[in-house]
Design a protein around this motif. Sequence first.
Motif, PDB file in Angstrom:
ATOM      1  N   PHE A  43       0.864  -1.179   0.000  1.00 40.67           N
ATOM      2  CA  PHE A  43       0.000   0.000   0.000  1.00 40.67           C
ATOM      3  C   PHE A  43       0.901   1.229   0.000  1.00 40.67           C
ATOM      4  O   PHE A  43       1.897   1.278   0.730  1.00 40.67           O
ATOM      5  N   SER A  81       1.230  -2.954   4.150  1.00 38.98           N
ATOM      6  CA  SER A  81       0.183  -3.724   3.486  1.00 38.98           C
ATOM      7  C   SER A  81      -1.065  -3.714   4.354  1.00 38.98           C
ATOM      8  O   SER A  81      -0.981  -3.656   5.588  1.00 38.98           O
ATOM      9  N   LEU A  82      -2.219  -3.775   3.697  1.00 40.26           N
ATOM     10  CA  LEU A  82      -3.486  -3.820   4.423  1.00 40.26           C
ATOM     11  C   LEU A  82      -3.883  -5.243   4.784  1.00 40.26           C
ATOM     12  O   LEU A  82      -4.874  -5.448   5.499  1.00 40.26           O
TER      13      LEU A  82
END
Length: 514
Positions: free
Chosen positions: A211, A382-383
Amino acid sequence: MKRIEAEEFIDNSKLLYETGLPVHAHLDDGSVVIFENGFYLVETTDSTFMNSNFRGAIRYSLDRQQKDTIFTLDYSKVAYVDVVEKRLDGLAFLLSLPGALITSAITAVAIFGSCPTVYSMDGNIEHLEAECFSYSINPRFEMQDVDKLEYPDFKDGILKLELRNEALETHYINTFKVLTVDHEPGHIILPKESGSMIEWKKELIEIGPLFNDYSVRDKLNNDISQLTAFEDEQYFSSSDKAVEEAVFDEETNDWIIMDLNLPEHQTELFLGFKLRSTLLNTVLLYDLLLDAQNLGAIDWTGTTSQGMWYAYNFAKWYHKNFGLHIEVLKNGEFVEVTQLGDSGPIVWSKLGVRIPLFEGGQTSVRFKFITDNWHIDWIGVSLSGNQEPVFKEHDISSVKGGDKGLNIISKASNDDDEYLITYPGHNYSFNFDVGNNDDKLDRSFFIQAKGYYIEWLRKDWLLADEGEALIEDVSLDNTLIRNLFEKWYCEKATMEDFFFETMIPVINKNETGD
């Protein structure tokens, strides 16, 4: 065995120190003396002598082939002293560092120390991959470490690694294995940390697609996003101003802040890091925990630091002051949610962590640390991710270097009381049969090592300078932090180059064991 009688000391001799700990005294001619029952140090008008406590000491020649019993030793001939663990491996010792290498280390006034170093080979090019269990300074702090391989030497299902002892340390290796993870392309597998302050260990974590809607700023609100966005060794480090504040204003904390634009209902983040510690920790160990105690460093190494209560207090103090503290914004204030332990000062380490979020949408994460303790090259976000990726564990399948009698594979495969012990200059080439992976999946490789090391004590650490008092113990308080930064401010500019110049050369061995 030849017996050498002790000299008779004159009446005005002075007892400087006494210990019952078993030690090795490494001499400047490459020979070594084993004081199995400790020694006492006596100062006379002309010289200082190490004397055996009981039944004499054993002196081995430069080639380790001859030995004599002695009762006294001129301390001026001693270069290093190391405290011996009771599980001394006699055969490994007899195959230990030749005197020629000791002599070169003495000439260089060696300060390099970095636990077991691990290399991958690419033809004639070697890649330094890891420095294992960098902060396991005695058996009480033995830990399991995991490091990601960036340049795995992998062909036809066989992975090759070289393990070296390039420091003035004795390494006690309990296990040395390889982990493999086959995973979706585009996902990143990284080591993660878990456990308590003393029983610290590393496992694995999977980081999903990255992300990018965030920025990073330092303590002075300078945008440093470009320094941490890529793995290019254009890294963040504390500014000169921050170091001066730590020295002169006692403002010893530094930080960087990540400002993110997240989905409103995001409740967690998976973070990846590429970072390494500076030599600040090395100055702490060498100058303030060992050198400052002079002869007391022998007892600190062999007994004090291994006591349960002391180890707990030391770990608590270290945990509070060092590492990378990760804080998340909650109602306008930063709240600590987890912490990363320090890594070694040589190899860039990859680490991953999952953190909870108290707020979605626009929020911030702060990474707080003691000033000038970190170089940070990359932070990935990162999600999504997986905290328990499936991995396979691989023991050593064959080894080159050493001797069959050492039973290297069994000693390095089982988590037990049998250790592979290495001395300065030792190196082993290991093969691991890891098989081939599915062409549709990527494969990541990791070293999983467990053990500890014992630092060799330099002679100039052990005797106080003229007028300097012997410190019986080191107080774990703010004074130690202040002294650390004063020392660091004076030594930082020159220490790094000198540190890396004094790596111990390895012995080339061609025997194949096990």
